[in-house]
Design a protein around this motif. Structure first.
Motif, PDB file in Angstrom:
ATOM      1  N   PHE A  37       0.891  -1.100   0.013  1.00 38.35           N
ATOM      2  CA  PHE A  37      -0.087   0.091  -0.126  1.00 38.35           C
ATOM      3  C   PHE A  37       0.715   1.241  -0.172  1.00 38.35           C
ATOM      4  N   GLY A  38       2.110   1.298  -0.343  1.00 39.34           N
ATOM      5  CA  GLY A  38       2.951   2.327  -0.556  1.00 39.34           C
ATOM      6  C   GLY A  38       3.292   2.947   0.426  1.00 39.34           C
ATOM      7  N   VAL A  39       3.644   2.244   1.862  1.00 41.98           N
ATOM      8  CA  VAL A  39       3.852   2.819   3.049  1.00 41.98           C
ATOM      9  C   VAL A  39       5.477   2.448   3.174  1.00 41.98           C
ATOM     10  N   THR A  40       6.219   3.373   3.523  1.00 46.82           N
ATOM     11  CA  THR A  40       7.900   3.040   3.908  1.00 46.82           C
ATOM     12  C   THR A  40       7.822   2.294   5.474  1.00 46.82           C
ATOM     13  N   VAL A  41       8.425   0.986   5.690  1.00 45.51           N
ATOM     14  CA  VAL A  41       8.266   0.690   6.824  1.00 45.51           C
ATOM     15  C   VAL A  41       9.798   0.645   7.425  1.00 45.51           C
ATOM     16  N   ILE A  42       9.825   1.272   8.696  1.00 45.28           N
ATOM     17  CA  ILE A  42      11.202   0.921   9.387  1.00 45.28           C
ATOM     18  C   ILE A  42      10.938   0.176  10.517  1.00 45.28           C
ATOM     19  N   VAL A  43      11.723  -0.803  10.875  1.00 44.71           N
ATOM     20  CA  VAL A  43      11.647  -1.681  11.805  1.00 44.71           C
ATOM     21  C   VAL A  43      12.728  -1.908  12.973  1.00 44.71           C
ATOM     22  N   THR A  44      12.266  -2.426  14.062  1.00 45.69           N
ATOM     23  CA  THR A  44      13.432  -2.620  14.931  1.00 45.69           C
ATOM     24  C   THR A  44      13.278  -4.399  15.144  1.00 45.69           C
ATOM     25  N   CYS A  45      14.469  -4.789  15.286  1.00 44.77           N
ATOM     26  CA  CYS A  45      14.774  -6.325  15.543  1.00 44.77           C
ATOM     27  C   CYS A  45      15.935  -6.529  16.551  1.00 44.77           C
ATOM     28  N   GLY A  46      16.020  -7.613  17.196  1.00 49.14           N
ATOM     29  CA  GLY A  46      17.107  -8.031  18.057  1.00 49.14           C
ATOM     30  C   GLY A  46      18.121  -9.027  17.339  1.00 49.14           C
ATOM     31  N   GLY A  47      19.205  -8.288  16.890  1.00 55.06           N
ATOM     32  CA  GLY A  47      20.353  -9.068  16.217  1.00 55.06           C
ATOM     33  C   GLY A  47      20.460  -8.881  14.802  1.00 55.06           C
ATOM     34  N   ALA A  48      21.621  -9.186  14.203  1.00 52.80           N
ATOM     35  CA  ALA A  48      21.986  -8.871  12.892  1.00 52.80           C
ATOM     36  C   ALA A  48      21.081  -9.804  11.938  1.00 52.80           C
ATOM     37  N   ASP A  49      20.906 -11.267  12.406  1.00 47.69           N
ATOM     38  CA  ASP A  49      20.068 -12.226  11.657  1.00 47.69           C
ATOM     39  C   ASP A  49      18.821 -11.616  11.425  1.00 47.69           C
ATOM     40  N   LYS A  50      18.078 -11.312  12.607  1.00 47.84           N
ATOM     41  CA  LYS A  50      16.830 -10.728  12.170  1.00 47.84           C
ATOM     42  C   LYS A  50      16.595  -9.636  11.228  1.00 47.84           C
TER      43      LYS A  50
END
Length: 332
Positions: free
Chosen positions: A170-183
């Motif tokens: 739907f044309g939304v830019t998503v920034i996420v947080t994750c725990g660790g380089a693999d994720k």
């Protein structure tokens, strides 16, 4: 009509506790009431609220089954009075208020979605809870529009991965947080525009860097607690903060001056206790707006692992260990 057995296997909770509190048991097969269907369960999704219920921290709402499980897929085997939109034998997935960890489960006909032939039943069971939650909280309650940027915590969780997928569509830019380089790598693979390793980086500083100091239009927060003031520091002017879980604690200290000066909106919701009418309207909107993308194969949930129904305790262990990517399901 299928001849129904009198009893079925379920996985219930005798006493709140660890994963071992989930125990197979026998229970009567329920019969559908007005507006309900009985589904022979193929798969049931495993979600954080199931874990909270097992620990005794999230009791089912009045009238709901005490058996955990908030989403299912399978085949309709019996219709209650007044059901005209579904047929016996039809494959559906459904959002339910409980009872999913079982061989048969009641669902409101208005809360069911038809499973297209191209969608495997394990993937179908992995969609209702996250899809209903993200659609309501990001697109309805959070008013996200095409071209906006959002921050989602837990980027490789069921909710986080669904937010990434819907954002892309739907044309939304998503920034996420994750725990660790693999994720972080997995989140980028799923389709996040940016992924921040919260264990190695300050997500507030990273969001400022990524957005050129403008901030994001919305934060989808599953943490609560001391994340809330930090989330607010990530918001652009007129930003929206939507809380859907409080894994880091139910209380937060915030600056109301910031709310006023930057015209911030703080809101949140839970889904399970909402009215049947609300969920029916939500299902209808999803069917009209999102389901064509499922039928076309453009939207598929990120799948982690499948466990047998009898091994629900192992499924909960996997969820609590935090190593999963996407959705965990049980095979009935």
């Amino acid at each position: 009509m299928t001849t129904l057995p009198d009893e079925m296997t379920v996985v219930g909770i005798d006493q709140p506790g660890g994963p071992e509190a989930l125990q197979p048991a026998r229970a009567p097969v329920p019969r559908p009431g007005a507006g309900e269907v009985l589904v022979k369960v193929a798969f049931a999704g495993v979600n954080r609220p199931d874990v909270a219920q097992r620990r005794g921290m999230y009791p089912p709402p009045p009238g709901a089954s005490p058996i955990p499980g908030l989403e299912i897929s399978g085949q309709v085997v019996a219709l209650g009075d007044g059901v005209t939109n579904l047929l016996p034998g039809q494959k559906v997935c459904a959002l339910v208020t409980g009872g999913g960890y079982a061989e048969y489960c009641l669902a409101k006909a208005a809360h069911c979605l038809p499973v297209p032939g191209s969608l495997p039943l394990d993937a179908a069971a992995a969609m209702p809870e996250t899809l209903f939650t993200v659609w309501h909280n990001v697109f309805q309650r959070g008013y996200v529009r095409e071209g906006e940027t959002i921050l989602v915590h837990g980027g490789t969780s069921g909710i986080g991965s669904m937010a990434i997928l819907l954002g892309k569509l739907f044309g939304v830019t998503v920034i996420v947080t994750c725990g660790g380089a693999d994720k972080v790598a997995k989140a980028l693979e799923i389709g996040a525009a940016h992924a921040i390793d919260y264990k190695a980086q300050d997500f507030v500083e990273e969001v400022a860097r990524i957005t050129g100091g403008k901030g994001v239009n919305l934060v989808l927060d599953m943490v609560g607690g001391d994340y809330v003031p930090r989330n607010m520091n990530c918001l652009a002017e007129d930003g929206r903060h939507v809380t859907i879980a409080v894994q880091g604690g139910p209380k937060a200290e915030i600056s109301l001056v910031q709310v006023m000066l930057r015209r911030l909106t703080l809101t949140g919701s839970t889904l399970r206790a909402r009215s049947d009418e609300f969920k029916a309207l939500l299902a209808q909107e999803i069917h009209e707006t999102v389901w064509p993308l499922v039928e076309d194969g453009k939207l598929r949930p990120v799948m982690d692992r499948t466990f047998a129904l009898a091994d629900a305790a192992q499924a909960h262990e996997r969820m609590e260990q935090g190593g999963h990517i996407g959705k965990i399901v049980l095979k009935a």
